[in-house]
Design a protein around this motif. Structure first.
Motif, PDB file in Angstrom:
ATOM      1  N   THR A  61       0.827  -1.209   0.000  1.00 25.19           N
ATOM      2  CA  THR A  61       0.000   0.000   0.000  1.00 25.19           C
ATOM      3  C   THR A  61       0.860   1.257   0.000  1.00 25.19           C
ATOM      4  O   THR A  61       0.596   2.200  -0.766  1.00 25.19           O
ATOM      5  N   VAL A  62       1.896   1.290   0.830  1.00 22.48           N
ATOM      6  CA  VAL A  62       2.788   2.450   0.873  1.00 22.48           C
ATOM      7  C   VAL A  62       3.495   2.621  -0.472  1.00 22.48           C
ATOM      8  O   VAL A  62       3.605   3.739  -1.001  1.00 22.48           O
ATOM      9  N   GLY A  63       3.972   1.511  -1.045  1.00 26.47           N
ATOM     10  CA  GLY A  63       4.618   1.589  -2.358  1.00 26.47           C
ATOM     11  C   GLY A  63       3.666   2.098  -3.418  1.00 26.47           C
ATOM     12  O   GLY A  63       4.040   2.920  -4.259  1.00 26.47           O
ATOM     13  N   GLY A  64       2.417   1.628  -3.384  1.00 32.51           N
ATOM     14  CA  GLY A  64       1.428   2.090  -4.348  1.00 32.51           C
ATOM     15  C   GLY A  64       1.144   3.575  -4.210  1.00 32.51           C
ATOM     16  O   GLY A  64       0.973   4.286  -5.214  1.00 32.51           O
ATOM     17  N   LEU A  65       1.084   4.081  -2.974  1.00 32.03           N
ATOM     18  CA  LEU A  65       0.858   5.512  -2.756  1.00 32.03           C
ATOM     19  C   LEU A  65       2.022   6.344  -3.294  1.00 32.03           C
ATOM     20  O   LEU A  65       1.818   7.442  -3.834  1.00 32.03           O
ATOM     21  N   MET A  66       3.245   5.827  -3.184  1.00 28.77           N
ATOM     22  CA  MET A  66       4.396   6.530  -3.747  1.00 28.77           C
ATOM     23  C   MET A  66       4.312   6.571  -5.273  1.00 28.77           C
ATOM     24  O   MET A  66       4.659   7.579  -5.900  1.00 28.77           O
ATOM     25  N   LEU A  67       3.848   5.491  -5.865  1.00 26.52           N
ATOM     26  CA  LEU A  67       3.670   5.477  -7.319  1.00 26.52           C
ATOM     27  C   LEU A  67       2.590   6.476  -7.736  1.00 26.52           C
ATOM     28  O   LEU A  67       2.748   7.194  -8.729  1.00 26.52           O
ATOM     29  N   ALA A  68       1.493   6.518  -6.961  1.00 30.21           N
ATOM     30  CA  ALA A  68       0.408   7.451  -7.279  1.00 30.21           C
ATOM     31  C   ALA A  68       0.886   8.900  -7.188  1.00 30.21           C
ATOM     32  O   ALA A  68       0.542   9.735  -8.037  1.00 30.21           O
ATOM     33  N   ALA A  69       1.666   9.209  -6.151  1.00 35.82           N
ATOM     34  CA  ALA A  69       2.189  10.570  -5.991  1.00 35.82           C
ATOM     35  C   ALA A  69       3.100  10.942  -7.159  1.00 35.82           C
ATOM     36  O   ALA A  69       3.065  12.070  -7.662  1.00 35.82           O
ATOM     37  N   SER A  70       3.922  10.000  -7.603  1.00 33.29           N
ATOM     38  CA  SER A  70       4.820  10.261  -8.732  1.00 33.29           C
ATOM     39  C   SER A  70       4.032  10.540 -10.009  1.00 33.29           C
ATOM     40  O   SER A  70       4.361  11.467 -10.767  1.00 33.29           O
ATOM     41  N   VAL A  71       2.988   9.760 -10.245  1.00 27.64           N
ATOM     42  CA  VAL A  71       2.157   9.948 -11.440  1.00 27.64           C
ATOM     43  C   VAL A  71       1.468  11.313 -11.411  1.00 27.64           C
ATOM     44  O   VAL A  71       1.432  12.036 -12.419  1.00 27.64           O
ATOM     45  N   PHE A 240       9.559   7.153  -7.652  1.00 29.83           N
ATOM     46  CA  PHE A 240       8.855   6.089  -8.362  1.00 29.83           C
ATOM     47  C   PHE A 240       9.607   4.768  -8.214  1.00 29.83           C
ATOM     48  O   PHE A 240       8.995   3.717  -7.956  1.00 29.83           O
ATOM     49  N   GLY A 241      10.921   4.804  -8.376  1.00 29.49           N
ATOM     50  CA  GLY A 241      11.721   3.592  -8.233  1.00 29.49           C
ATOM     51  C   GLY A 241      11.640   3.019  -6.833  1.00 29.49           C
ATOM     52  O   GLY A 241      11.555   1.796  -6.644  1.00 29.49           O
ATOM     53  N   THR A 242      11.658   3.903  -5.832  1.00 29.04           N
ATOM     54  CA  THR A 242      11.539   3.443  -4.446  1.00 29.04           C
ATOM     55  C   THR A 242      10.166   2.824  -4.206  1.00 29.04           C
ATOM     56  O   THR A 242      10.032   1.829  -3.490  1.00 29.04           O
ATOM     57  N   GLY A 243       9.126   3.412  -4.813  1.00 28.43           N
ATOM     58  CA  GLY A 243       7.792   2.836  -4.701  1.00 28.43           C
ATOM     59  C   GLY A 243       7.735   1.421  -5.260  1.00 28.43           C
ATOM     60  O   GLY A 243       7.085   0.537  -4.687  1.00 28.43           O
ATOM     61  N   LEU A 244       8.420   1.181  -6.382  1.00 27.72           N
ATOM     62  CA  LEU A 244       8.473  -0.163  -6.946  1.00 27.72           C
ATOM     63  C   LEU A 244       9.192  -1.125  -6.018  1.00 27.72           C
ATOM     64  O   LEU A 244       8.776  -2.282  -5.846  1.00 27.72           O
ATOM     65  N   LEU A 245      10.276  -0.660  -5.408  1.00 20.61           N
ATOM     66  CA  LEU A 245      11.024  -1.497  -4.467  1.00 20.61           C
ATOM     67  C   LEU A 245      10.183  -1.842  -3.245  1.00 20.61           C
ATOM     68  O   LEU A 245      10.078  -3.004  -2.839  1.00 20.61           O
ATOM     69  N   VAL A 246       9.584  -0.820  -2.654  1.00 16.32           N
ATOM     70  CA  VAL A 246       8.809  -1.005  -1.424  1.00 16.32           C
ATOM     71  C   VAL A 246       7.613  -1.923  -1.665  1.00 16.32           C
ATOM     72  O   VAL A 246       7.279  -2.772  -0.832  1.00 16.32           O
ATOM     73  N   SER A 247       6.971  -1.781  -2.809  1.00 18.68           N
ATOM     74  CA  SER A 247       5.749  -2.544  -3.090  1.00 18.68           C
ATOM     75  C   SER A 247       6.018  -3.996  -3.463  1.00 18.68           C
ATOM     76  O   SER A 247       5.091  -4.805  -3.514  1.00 18.68           O
ATOM     77  N   GLY A 248       7.275  -4.337  -3.758  1.00 18.38           N
ATOM     78  CA  GLY A 248       7.611  -5.706  -4.142  1.00 18.38           C
ATOM     79  C   GLY A 248       7.543  -5.960  -5.634  1.00 18.38           C
ATOM     80  O   GLY A 248       7.698  -7.103  -6.080  1.00 18.38           O
ATOM     81  N   MET A 249       7.340  -4.902  -6.426  1.00 17.99           N
ATOM     82  CA  MET A 249       7.234  -5.071  -7.870  1.00 17.99           C
ATOM     83  C   MET A 249       8.563  -5.481  -8.513  1.00 17.99           C
ATOM     84  O   MET A 249       8.586  -5.913  -9.667  1.00 17.99           O
TER      85      MET A 249
END
Length: 383
Positions: A61-71, A240-249
């Motif tokens: 969820t935290v990783g997804g929120l970081m991706l959303a903020a980047s977008v 965005f890259g950190t969001g991918l790392l945190v989310s497990g992508m």
């Protein structure tokens, strides 16, 4: 009952057992002759086991929120879609033409830095390099044909309720599930899935700096915003890259466990459990839901992007054969390799020296170039 370090295999091919870090037990082909028969061997597998499946609710969820903020930042400041496959294509082609696309190149550099210095990607892949080549070719060609990937069509397109993106994401997910099943069969774990609510350790600067840059974008005069664009794009790439790392992508096995949905409908052998991991649903939910409200707000409040004079958002709503074909190819590659352009850019920062990762990257560019060459040749014939 299977012990934590044992596996059971049904099938005609001969397999060996190899222990990997964190207690994972993977299968590998035990002879050179069988290595050249990887496809038959993988299809003959009725069971592939892992020791544990963690449904990372909080981290995803935290990783997804970081991706959303980047977008949201990218759309508001640059008026463009944050599509990683598009950025790779623009950077690659602009380098060949001797004119660098600054925003795309700095964004990709930020993703590379996120993987190199913010956190080390948990990457391990025991499948043959042949699968890396096949996965890279399919995702490279598919993303170019469909003009988007899981970030462009998924995070950005779905948040804009784009009909093309809805069709593309539905197609690629279905294709990914099919490809994952055809090549690896149903996947099972030795332990039932467990919920993990632990919060990830994210550097504060990764969250604060983009917010500061967004404020800066409101204040910096447009005539001196070129250098600012490069810096801000680099920072958003890190986020965005950190969001991918945190989310497990960036963990292929986690993606492939999500795509192993059919295993839910198979009767598991005694002592084993379905490997289906719904963590990606938390990533998609957190990455999409905020921007369903933020995107219309941006378009209502802003007459134009903060750093440019015009919006450059996709206007095409046509769902054609090219879109469906490209999404299908991309999904197959996604299911086979377990990674897509965004996670690859992060993984490459640590693991580019691995034959599997390097092969995937080269094959991706070959697939991209093949479609680009075909399009250019078709356009010349039409003229």
């Amino acid at each position: 009952m299977h012990s934590p370090q044992s596996i059971s295999v049904w099938g005609r091919s001969r397999f060996g057992m190899k222990s990997w870090p964190r207690g994972k037990t993977e299968l590998y082909l035990s002879s050179e002759r069988d290595r050249y028969k990887w496809r038959r061997a993988l299809r003959d597998l009725d069971c592939k086991t892992h020791t544990l499946c963690m449904i990372t609710v909080a981290a995803s969820t935290v990783g997804g929120l970081m991706l959303a903020a980047s977008v949201a930042f990218f759309t508001s400041v640059y008026g463009r879609v944050l599509g990683v496959s598009g950025m790779i294509k623009r950077t690659f082609t602009s380098l060949l033409e001797g004119k660098l696309d600054t925003i795309s190149a700095y964004f990709l550099a930020g993703m590379f830095v996120a993987g190199r210095f913010i956190s080390s990607p948990d990457f391990s892949q025991s499948h043959p390099v042949s699968l890396a080549v096949l996965g890279g070719l399919l995702t490279g060609a598919g993303a170019t044909l469909a003009n988007g990937c899981t970030s462009g069509h998924g995070l950005c397109g779905l948040s804009r309720l784009s009909p093309r993106s809805i069709a593309a994401v539905g197609t690629l997910m279905l294709s990914g599930i099919v490809g994952n099943y055809l090549f690896f069969g149903p996947r099972f774990n030795q332990e039932p899935p467990t919920l993990d609510f632990s919060l990830p350790d994210v550097p504060t600067a990764v969250l604060i700096v983009p917010a500061m840059l967004f404020v800066g974008a409101l204040l910096v005069p447009r005539q001196i915003s070129t250098k600012f664009n490069a810096v801000s794009s680099f920072a958003v790439g890190i986020t965005f890259g950190t969001g991918l790392l945190v989310s497990g992508m960036t963990t292929p096995s986690k993606i492939q466990d999500f795509l192993s949905l059919p295993s839910v409908f198979f009767k598991a052998p005694d002592g084993l459990h379905s490997s289906f991991d719904p963590s990606l649903m938390f990533v998609l939910g957190a990455g999409l839901l905020p921007n369903l409200f933020i995107y219309p707000l941006i378009r209502r409040v802003q007459e134009k992007p903060l750093s440019t004079d015009d919006w450059a958002l996709p206007q095409n709503t046509l769902i054609d054969k090219r879109l469906i074909l490209g999404s299908s190819l991309f999904g197959l590659g996604f299911g086979i390799g377990g990674i897509c352009p965004g996670p690859f850019a992060v993984i490459a920062s640590h693991s580019l020296s691995q034959a599997w990762v390097l092969s995937y990257g080269i094959a991706y560019l070959v697939g991209l170039s093949a479609v680009k060459h075909f399009d250019e040749r078709t356009q010349r014939k039409l003229k």
